[in-house]
Design a protein around this motif. Structure first.
Motif, PDB file in Angstrom:
ATOM      1  N   VAL A 133       7.478  11.636   7.453  1.00 25.85           N
ATOM      2  CA  VAL A 133       6.134  12.208   7.382  1.00 25.85           C
ATOM      3  C   VAL A 133       5.276  11.459   6.360  1.00 25.85           C
ATOM      4  CG1 VAL A 133       4.806  14.274   6.843  1.00 25.85           C
ATOM      5  CG2 VAL A 133       6.929  14.472   8.149  1.00 25.85           C
ATOM      6  N   LEU A 134       5.795  11.242   5.165  1.00 27.25           N
ATOM      7  CA  LEU A 134       5.010  10.574   4.119  1.00 27.25           C
ATOM      8  C   LEU A 134       4.721   9.125   4.483  1.00 27.25           C
ATOM      9  CD1 LEU A 134       3.677  10.418   1.353  1.00 27.25           C
ATOM     10  CD2 LEU A 134       5.938   9.947   0.367  1.00 27.25           C
ATOM     11  N   GLY A 135       5.758   8.370   4.860  1.00 25.69           N
ATOM     12  CA  GLY A 135       5.560   6.965   5.194  1.00 25.69           C
ATOM     13  C   GLY A 135       4.624   6.782   6.366  1.00 25.69           C
ATOM     14  N   SER A 136       4.733   7.671   7.353  1.00 19.97           N
ATOM     15  CA  SER A 136       3.868   7.583   8.531  1.00 19.97           C
ATOM     16  C   SER A 136       2.414   7.854   8.170  1.00 19.97           C
ATOM     17  CB  SER A 136       4.330   8.577   9.604  1.00 19.97           C
ATOM     18  OG  SER A 136       5.628   8.267  10.061  1.00 19.97           O
ATOM     19  N   SER A 137       2.184   8.892   7.355  1.00 20.06           N
ATOM     20  CA  SER A 137       0.806   9.238   6.996  1.00 20.06           C
ATOM     21  C   SER A 137       0.186   8.177   6.090  1.00 20.06           C
ATOM     22  CB  SER A 137       0.753  10.616   6.330  1.00 20.06           C
ATOM     23  OG  SER A 137       1.563  10.657   5.172  1.00 20.06           O
ATOM     24  N   LEU A 138       0.962   7.628   5.172  1.00 20.73           N
ATOM     25  CA  LEU A 138       0.458   6.554   4.324  1.00 20.73           C
ATOM     26  C   LEU A 138       0.099   5.327   5.157  1.00 20.73           C
ATOM     27  CD1 LEU A 138       2.724   6.495   1.125  1.00 20.73           C
ATOM     28  CD2 LEU A 138       0.268   6.896   1.222  1.00 20.73           C
ATOM     29  N   GLY A 139       0.979   5.010   6.112  1.00 16.68           N
ATOM     30  CA  GLY A 139       0.749   3.838   6.941  1.00 16.68           C
ATOM     31  C   GLY A 139      -0.487   3.961   7.801  1.00 16.68           C
ATOM     32  N   MET A 140      -0.846   5.176   8.181  1.00 19.56           N
ATOM     33  CA  MET A 140      -2.006   5.384   9.037  1.00 19.56           C
ATOM     34  C   MET A 140      -3.313   5.362   8.253  1.00 19.56           C
ATOM     35  SD  MET A 140      -3.132   5.740  12.050  1.00 19.56           S
ATOM     36  CE  MET A 140      -1.504   5.750  12.779  1.00 19.56           C
ATOM     37  N   ASP A 141      -3.249   5.585   6.957  1.00 17.29           N
ATOM     38  CA  ASP A 141      -4.443   5.633   6.120  1.00 17.29           C
ATOM     39  C   ASP A 141      -4.577   4.310   5.351  1.00 17.29           C
ATOM     40  OD1 ASP A 141      -6.239   6.118   3.884  1.00 17.29           O
ATOM     41  OD2 ASP A 141      -6.052   8.252   4.337  1.00 17.29           O
ATOM     42  N   LYS A 142      -5.479   3.446   5.799  1.00 14.34           N
ATOM     43  CA  LYS A 142      -5.606   2.113   5.196  1.00 14.34           C
ATOM     44  C   LYS A 142      -5.991   2.181   3.724  1.00 14.34           C
ATOM     45  CE  LYS A 142      -6.918  -0.276   9.500  1.00 14.34           C
ATOM     46  NZ  LYS A 142      -6.846   0.881  10.406  1.00 14.34           N
ATOM     47  N   VAL A 143      -6.782   3.174   3.358  1.00 10.56           N
ATOM     48  CA  VAL A 143      -7.206   3.298   1.964  1.00 10.56           C
ATOM     49  C   VAL A 143      -6.031   3.669   1.075  1.00 10.56           C
ATOM     50  CG1 VAL A 143      -8.637   4.617   0.362  1.00 10.56           C
ATOM     51  CG2 VAL A 143      -9.587   3.852   2.535  1.00 10.56           C
ATOM     52  N   LYS A 144      -5.296   4.724   1.460  1.00 11.14           N
ATOM     53  CA  LYS A 144      -4.160   5.165   0.645  1.00 11.14           C
ATOM     54  C   LYS A 144      -3.077   4.090   0.598  1.00 11.14           C
ATOM     55  CE  LYS A 144      -6.018   9.246   0.024  1.00 11.14           C
ATOM     56  NZ  LYS A 144      -7.216   9.071   0.859  1.00 11.14           N
ATOM     57  N   ALA A 145      -2.855   3.405   1.716  1.00 13.65           N
ATOM     58  CA  ALA A 145      -1.841   2.356   1.754  1.00 13.65           C
ATOM     59  C   ALA A 145      -2.182   1.241   0.769  1.00 13.65           C
ATOM     60  CB  ALA A 145      -1.710   1.796   3.171  1.00 13.65           C
ATOM     61  N   LYS A 146      -3.467   0.868   0.704  1.00 16.65           N
ATOM     62  CA  LYS A 146      -3.863  -0.207  -0.209  1.00 16.65           C
ATOM     63  C   LYS A 146      -3.796   0.246  -1.665  1.00 16.65           C
ATOM     64  CE  LYS A 146      -6.450  -3.179   2.833  1.00 16.65           C
ATOM     65  NZ  LYS A 146      -7.460  -4.246   2.845  1.00 16.65           N
ATOM     66  N   LEU A 147      -4.097   1.513  -1.901  1.00 13.45           N
ATOM     67  CA  LEU A 147      -3.978   2.030  -3.266  1.00 13.45           C
ATOM     68  C   LEU A 147      -2.536   1.982  -3.752  1.00 13.45           C
ATOM     69  CD1 LEU A 147      -6.380   5.130  -3.140  1.00 13.45           C
ATOM     70  CD2 LEU A 147      -6.713   3.028  -4.474  1.00 13.45           C
ATOM     71  N   VAL A 148      -1.607   2.399  -2.890  1.00 15.18           N
ATOM     72  CA  VAL A 148      -0.184   2.365  -3.250  1.00 15.18           C
ATOM     73  C   VAL A 148       0.278   0.925  -3.422  1.00 15.18           C
ATOM     74  CG1 VAL A 148       2.147   2.901  -2.453  1.00 15.18           C
ATOM     75  CG2 VAL A 148       0.318   4.583  -2.152  1.00 15.18           C
ATOM     76  N   ALA A 149      -0.158   0.051  -2.517  1.00 14.65           N
ATOM     77  CA  ALA A 149       0.229  -1.358  -2.611  1.00 14.65           C
ATOM     78  C   ALA A 149      -0.253  -1.956  -3.934  1.00 14.65           C
ATOM     79  CB  ALA A 149      -0.338  -2.133  -1.428  1.00 14.65           C
ATOM     80  N   ALA A 150      -1.525  -1.738  -4.256  1.00 13.22           N
ATOM     81  CA  ALA A 150      -2.084  -2.289  -5.492  1.00 13.22           C
ATOM     82  C   ALA A 150      -1.363  -1.747  -6.718  1.00 13.22           C
ATOM     83  CB  ALA A 150      -3.574  -1.974  -5.576  1.00 13.22           C
ATOM     84  N   ALA A 151      -0.998  -0.463  -6.685  1.00 13.85           N
ATOM     85  CA  ALA A 151      -0.277   0.148  -7.806  1.00 13.85           C
ATOM     86  C   ALA A 151       1.103  -0.469  -7.996  1.00 13.85           C
ATOM     87  CB  ALA A 151      -0.143   1.652  -7.586  1.00 13.85           C
ATOM     88  N   ASN A 152       1.613  -1.100  -6.949  1.00 13.98           N
ATOM     89  CA  ASN A 152       2.929  -1.750  -7.024  1.00 13.98           C
ATOM     90  C   ASN A 152       2.818  -3.272  -7.160  1.00 13.98           C
ATOM     91  OD1 ASN A 152       5.438   0.204  -6.352  1.00 13.98           O
ATOM     92  ND2 ASN A 152       3.584   0.971  -5.347  1.00 13.98           N
TER      93      ASN A 152
END
Length: 397
Positions: A136-155
């Motif tokens: 559920v979490l990985g799928s929802s993050l993957g669908m949201d380009k904004v949240k995915a980029k925020l997580v990526a940048a934080a890492n």
């Protein structure tokens, strides 16, 4: 060996509905010689759940209204022991009876919206059935380009500069949004936040084009993203299979489109036949890039896969400056078109074996989850507990 019922779930209320159908039929065809008995679970564009043999033939999808009438309504149900079935809710023949299919596992072949954003995965979790792909979490993050980029940048994963906004923001603060975006310099890329397959994506070279692109993209999504363009651009994709703690990359590909940014038509209506889905797109496999750049992208792909809590199989898309070779994470597709089998086939993993490994990962995750303590053995509704709860009514702070 007895066959196990594999529910292949696809379709859905999504602009990528037809692409999902192609992916599902490809997968079912690839598993013909396997130990799985593939049962179609087709979600119509209006959200109805259907099953039936006619759904296994791609040619029947030319007339969707007729296909829906000839298919059988179905649902997930549990029996008294807690076992989950795909239950037919009607019969189509005079002497036939509705069937119940014990669910061994679910192969998720959705693209976009409720099928890929974690909603259907949540249904599988509620019904306690193993399913392929991210949770559920990985799928929802993957669908949201904004949240995915925020997580990526934080890492520590590089991403391009961007501004995101909702339709209500655009109505009230259009000038401010345009000014922020124009600080990145033209050309700019406009994207719906929660769609894939390049639907609604456009390049803007000036303010007029930018405004028109935004207005068009709002037809598909209420949340948009304007990004700086990488110029000169080279797109490189890499698939990853496994779990956040144990994953490996495929070889890299370089998509070849007729436009600078790949369109829906480039992805699905080019090459040797649209019926091949993403496998029909023009691409260079392996990508004609240096070993050093290949390794860098593969490492970023596995790092991003883990950071976004992805699982099963995904395709990660990267933007590369063709001159400087700087690499930026673009997006993750947690259920990529055609399951990116064309990348794994060239990585010595045939399509049928790829799907079997994907299913096994889902089964393993399900076993591990059910091996944990999932309930606390007490009854809050016992007589003693209820008395205690009643007593709280009279308490004051």
């Amino acid at each position: 060996m007895s066959q196990k019922n594999l529910i292949v779930a696809f379709g859905g209320v999504s602009p990528e509905h037809e692409v999902s159908v192609l992916t599902a039929i490809q997968a079912i065809s690839a598993l013909e010689e396997s130990t799985y008995n593939c049962i179609p679970l087709y979600v119509t564009k209006s959200g109805r759940w259907l099953t039936g043999k006619k759904l296994l033939d791609l040619s029947n999808y030319k007339e969707l209204s007729s296909l829906e009438k000839e298919s059988i309504s179905c649902a997930f149900v549990k029996d008294e022991t807690g076992k989950t079935f795909l239950k037919e809710q009607e019969s189509k023949g005079l002497f036939s009876k509705p069937k119940n299919y014990p669910v061994y596992a679910v192969l998720c072949a959705f693209h976009g919206s409720e099928g890929e954003n974690g909603a259907f995965q949540g249904v599988c979790e509620m019904m306690d059935v193993p399913y392929s792909g991210s949770g559920v979490l990985g799928s929802s993050l993957g669908m949201d380009k904004v949240k995915a980029k925020l997580v990526a940048a934080a890492n520590g994963i590089p991403v391009t500069k961007a501004v995101n906004f909702y339709e209500s923001d655009w109505e009230q603060e259009q000038e401010e949004i345009l000014n922020v975006a124009e600080d990145f310099d033209y050309p700019l890329i406009v994207k719906p936040v929660s769609l894939g397959s390049s639907i609604g994506v456009a390049i803007a070279n000036d303010r007029e084009e930018l405004i028109n692109s935004v207005e068009t993209a709002f037809r598909y999504d209420a949340h948009l993203l304007i990004e700086e363009a990488v110029n000169p651009l080279m797109e490189i994709n890499c698939s990853v299979i496994g779990t956040p703690s144990d994953c490996r990359p495929s070889i890299c590909e370089k998509p070849l489109g007729q436009t600078e940014t790949l369109s829906f038509e480039d992805k699905y209506q080019s090459g040797e036949g649209a019926e091949k889905g993403m496998a029909s797109a023009d691409r260079e496999i392996p990508a004609d890039i240096s070993k050093e750049l290949t390794k860098k992208i593969q490492n970023l792909a596995t790092k991003t896969f883990s950071a976004l809590d992805a699982s099963g199989l995904a395709r990660l898309d990267f933007l590369v400056n063709a001159n400087t070779k700087e690499v930026y994470f673009n997006e993750i597709n947690t259920i990529p078109g055609s399951f990116s089998f064309y990348l794994w086939d060239k990585s010595d993993l045939p399509f049928d074996k790829l799907l079997e490994e994907l299913i096994e990962i889902g089964l393993k995750k399900h076993r591990e989850k059910n091996g944990r303590v999932r309930s606390y053995e007490t009854n809050l509704l016992s007589e003693k507990a209820i008395k205690g709860i009643k007593g709280l009514k009279g308490s004051k702070n």
